[in-house]
Design a protein around this motif. Sequence first.
Motif, PDB file in Angstrom:
ATOM      1  N   ARG A 160      22.254  45.652  33.432  1.00 17.95           N
ATOM      2  CA  ARG A 160      21.870  45.720  34.753  1.00 17.95           C
ATOM      3  C   ARG A 160      23.112  45.546  35.679  1.00 17.95           C
ATOM      4  O   ARG A 160      23.772  44.859  35.547  1.00 17.95           O
ATOM      5  CB  ARG A 160      20.690  44.531  34.880  1.00 17.95           C
ATOM      6  N   THR A 161      22.896  46.253  36.709  1.00 19.36           N
ATOM      7  CA  THR A 161      23.962  46.082  37.889  1.00 19.36           C
ATOM      8  C   THR A 161      24.127  44.919  38.408  1.00 19.36           C
ATOM      9  O   THR A 161      23.027  44.655  39.211  1.00 19.36           O
ATOM     10  CB  THR A 161      24.002  47.381  38.678  1.00 19.36           C
ATOM     11  N   THR A 162      25.101  44.051  38.655  1.00 19.42           N
ATOM     12  CA  THR A 162      24.983  43.087  39.925  1.00 19.42           C
ATOM     13  C   THR A 162      26.303  43.803  40.678  1.00 19.42           C
ATOM     14  O   THR A 162      27.050  44.386  40.187  1.00 19.42           O
ATOM     15  CB  THR A 162      25.406  41.819  39.020  1.00 19.42           C
ATOM     16  N   ALA A 163      26.382  43.142  41.795  1.00 21.19           N
ATOM     17  CA  ALA A 163      27.677  43.210  42.687  1.00 21.19           C
ATOM     18  C   ALA A 163      28.865  43.121  41.835  1.00 21.19           C
ATOM     19  O   ALA A 163      29.891  44.103  42.009  1.00 21.19           O
ATOM     20  CB  ALA A 163      27.613  42.433  43.719  1.00 21.19           C
ATOM     21  N   TRP A 164      28.929  42.277  40.917  1.00 22.25           N
ATOM     22  CA  TRP A 164      30.272  41.942  40.218  1.00 22.25           C
ATOM     23  C   TRP A 164      30.473  43.026  39.288  1.00 22.25           C
ATOM     24  O   TRP A 164      31.729  43.631  39.145  1.00 22.25           O
ATOM     25  CB  TRP A 164      30.153  40.473  39.600  1.00 22.25           C
ATOM     26  N   VAL A 165      29.297  43.410  38.573  1.00 18.75           N
ATOM     27  CA  VAL A 165      29.471  44.325  37.499  1.00 18.75           C
ATOM     28  C   VAL A 165      29.773  45.719  38.009  1.00 18.75           C
ATOM     29  O   VAL A 165      30.857  46.405  37.607  1.00 18.75           O
ATOM     30  CB  VAL A 165      28.248  44.443  36.637  1.00 18.75           C
ATOM     31  N   GLU A 166      29.061  46.109  39.136  1.00 19.73           N
ATOM     32  CA  GLU A 166      29.575  47.371  39.739  1.00 19.73           C
ATOM     33  C   GLU A 166      31.008  47.543  40.346  1.00 19.73           C
ATOM     34  O   GLU A 166      31.571  48.423  40.041  1.00 19.73           O
ATOM     35  CB  GLU A 166      28.840  47.256  40.959  1.00 19.73           C
ATOM     36  N   GLU A 167      31.476  46.250  41.028  1.00 20.71           N
ATOM     37  CA  GLU A 167      32.900  46.097  41.263  1.00 20.71           C
ATOM     38  C   GLU A 167      34.067  46.427  40.255  1.00 20.71           C
ATOM     39  O   GLU A 167      34.613  47.132  40.435  1.00 20.71           O
ATOM     40  CB  GLU A 167      32.898  44.889  42.224  1.00 20.71           C
ATOM     41  N   THR A 168      33.651  45.743  39.171  1.00 21.32           N
ATOM     42  CA  THR A 168      34.496  45.795  38.176  1.00 21.32           C
ATOM     43  C   THR A 168      34.402  47.279  37.282  1.00 21.32           C
ATOM     44  O   THR A 168      35.688  47.864  37.150  1.00 21.32           O
ATOM     45  CB  THR A 168      34.078  44.758  36.937  1.00 21.32           C
ATOM     46  N   VAL A 169      33.406  47.858  37.332  1.00 19.83           N
ATOM     47  CA  VAL A 169      33.362  49.066  36.470  1.00 19.83           C
ATOM     48  C   VAL A 169      33.897  50.107  37.493  1.00 19.83           C
ATOM     49  O   VAL A 169      34.692  50.847  37.011  1.00 19.83           O
ATOM     50  CB  VAL A 169      32.115  49.283  36.144  1.00 19.83           C
ATOM     51  N   PHE A 170      33.545  49.994  38.968  1.00 19.10           N
ATOM     52  CA  PHE A 170      34.325  50.894  39.865  1.00 19.10           C
ATOM     53  C   PHE A 170      35.592  50.838  39.922  1.00 19.10           C
ATOM     54  O   PHE A 170      36.373  52.026  39.646  1.00 19.10           O
ATOM     55  CB  PHE A 170      33.620  50.629  41.194  1.00 19.10           C
ATOM     56  N   TYR A 171      36.080  49.630  39.649  1.00 23.47           N
ATOM     57  CA  TYR A 171      37.586  49.300  39.554  1.00 23.47           C
ATOM     58  C   TYR A 171      38.287  50.044  38.283  1.00 23.47           C
ATOM     59  O   TYR A 171      39.233  50.838  38.524  1.00 23.47           O
ATOM     60  CB  TYR A 171      38.017  47.816  39.698  1.00 23.47           C
ATOM     61  N   ILE A 172      37.763  49.877  37.318  1.00 32.43           N
ATOM     62  CA  ILE A 172      38.182  50.504  35.949  1.00 32.43           C
ATOM     63  C   ILE A 172      38.276  51.906  36.216  1.00 32.43           C
ATOM     64  O   ILE A 172      39.263  52.802  35.755  1.00 32.43           O
ATOM     65  CB  ILE A 172      37.267  50.167  34.890  1.00 32.43           C
ATOM     66  N   ILE A 173      36.943  52.388  36.542  1.00 27.79           N
ATOM     67  CA  ILE A 173      36.960  53.881  36.455  1.00 27.79           C
ATOM     68  C   ILE A 173      37.557  54.576  37.385  1.00 27.79           C
ATOM     69  O   ILE A 173      38.348  55.606  37.563  1.00 27.79           O
ATOM     70  CB  ILE A 173      35.483  54.330  36.612  1.00 27.79           C
ATOM     71  N   ASN A 174      37.740  54.011  38.931  1.00 27.67           N
ATOM     72  CA  ASN A 174      38.513  54.387  39.650  1.00 27.67           C
ATOM     73  C   ASN A 174      40.039  54.714  39.519  1.00 27.67           C
ATOM     74  O   ASN A 174      40.839  55.533  39.770  1.00 27.67           O
ATOM     75  CB  ASN A 174      38.517  53.675  41.067  1.00 27.67           C
ATOM     76  N   ASN A 175      40.633  53.297  38.590  1.00 28.90           N
ATOM     77  CA  ASN A 175      41.869  53.352  38.430  1.00 28.90           C
ATOM     78  C   ASN A 175      42.221  54.244  37.262  1.00 28.90           C
ATOM     79  O   ASN A 175      43.388  55.118  37.433  1.00 28.90           O
ATOM     80  CB  ASN A 175      42.160  51.865  37.558  1.00 28.90           C
ATOM     81  N   ARG A 176      41.499  54.665  36.338  1.00 25.27           N
ATOM     82  CA  ARG A 176      41.598  55.852  35.333  1.00 25.27           C
ATOM     83  C   ARG A 176      41.850  57.148  36.003  1.00 25.27           C
ATOM     84  O   ARG A 176      42.482  57.844  36.008  1.00 25.27           O
ATOM     85  CB  ARG A 176      40.441  55.733  34.467  1.00 25.27           C
TER      86      ARG A 176
END
Length: 248
Positions: A160-176
């Motif tokens: 489930r998405t929490t603000a924290w998970v969303e932020e982290t995953v976005f950061y990873i994916i965006n970085n790649r």
Amino acid sequence: MPETICPLCHGTGWVLEESGSGTVAKRCKCFHKRKNEILFDQVKIPRRYRECTFKNFETHNDSHRDALKIAKKFVKNYPVQDIGLLFLGPCGVGKTHLAVAIIHELIQKKRIPCYFCDFRDLIRNIQNTYTPDSSFTESDVLAPVFQKDVLVLDELGAKRTTAWVEETVFYIINNRYSNKKLTIFTSNYPDNEEEEEDTREPFFKKGSETLIDRIGIRLRSRLYEMCKIVEMWGKDYRKEIKQAGYRF
Ligand SMILES: [Zn+2]
């Protein structure tokens, strides 16, 4: 198991070959084989998916045939193409199988460093680094996720998405994405936004929870920029084969 010494090069990794201009030293077959094995070990594919290849991928309908074609094309074009893949569909239709098969081929044919990551494990591993007695740091966990040329992120949205998970995953994916590294995603969550009449397979129609519900709209629109969407449908073949094997 004791390591056997290669009879061709006696363990040196080099063989001598005659050419027009005399004798030349060339890398032995075993050297490349060993290198591929090391690359494959670094991918960290879960045991149950390790043997998944294009050859043993079963095509039960057109969506499977199309997905297989796209997966093969991805390998053939790599690294010329600049978008990854998002395999969408219900459980057991072969999304992870194809993602792993791509990794196999990229290593064998092009020696590309790849990494396999289950979405839930990734989130859990990152969270664990915050516990005081953790022996890993966040960058230990994230290094291969950022660095490997091709990443498979399996079961996107399975947590489930929490603000924290969303932020982290976005950061990873965006970085790649910014570093032009390709990512292959799989997800069980249907994705839909269209307001017009939905004539697609039942799985892709508006259901109770969608990809947006699970990962948030910002990440979802980023996915569309960086991936070709590959929809797969069908029954849960894993379950069906298993059931067929149970005899009473
Ligand atoms: Zn050898």
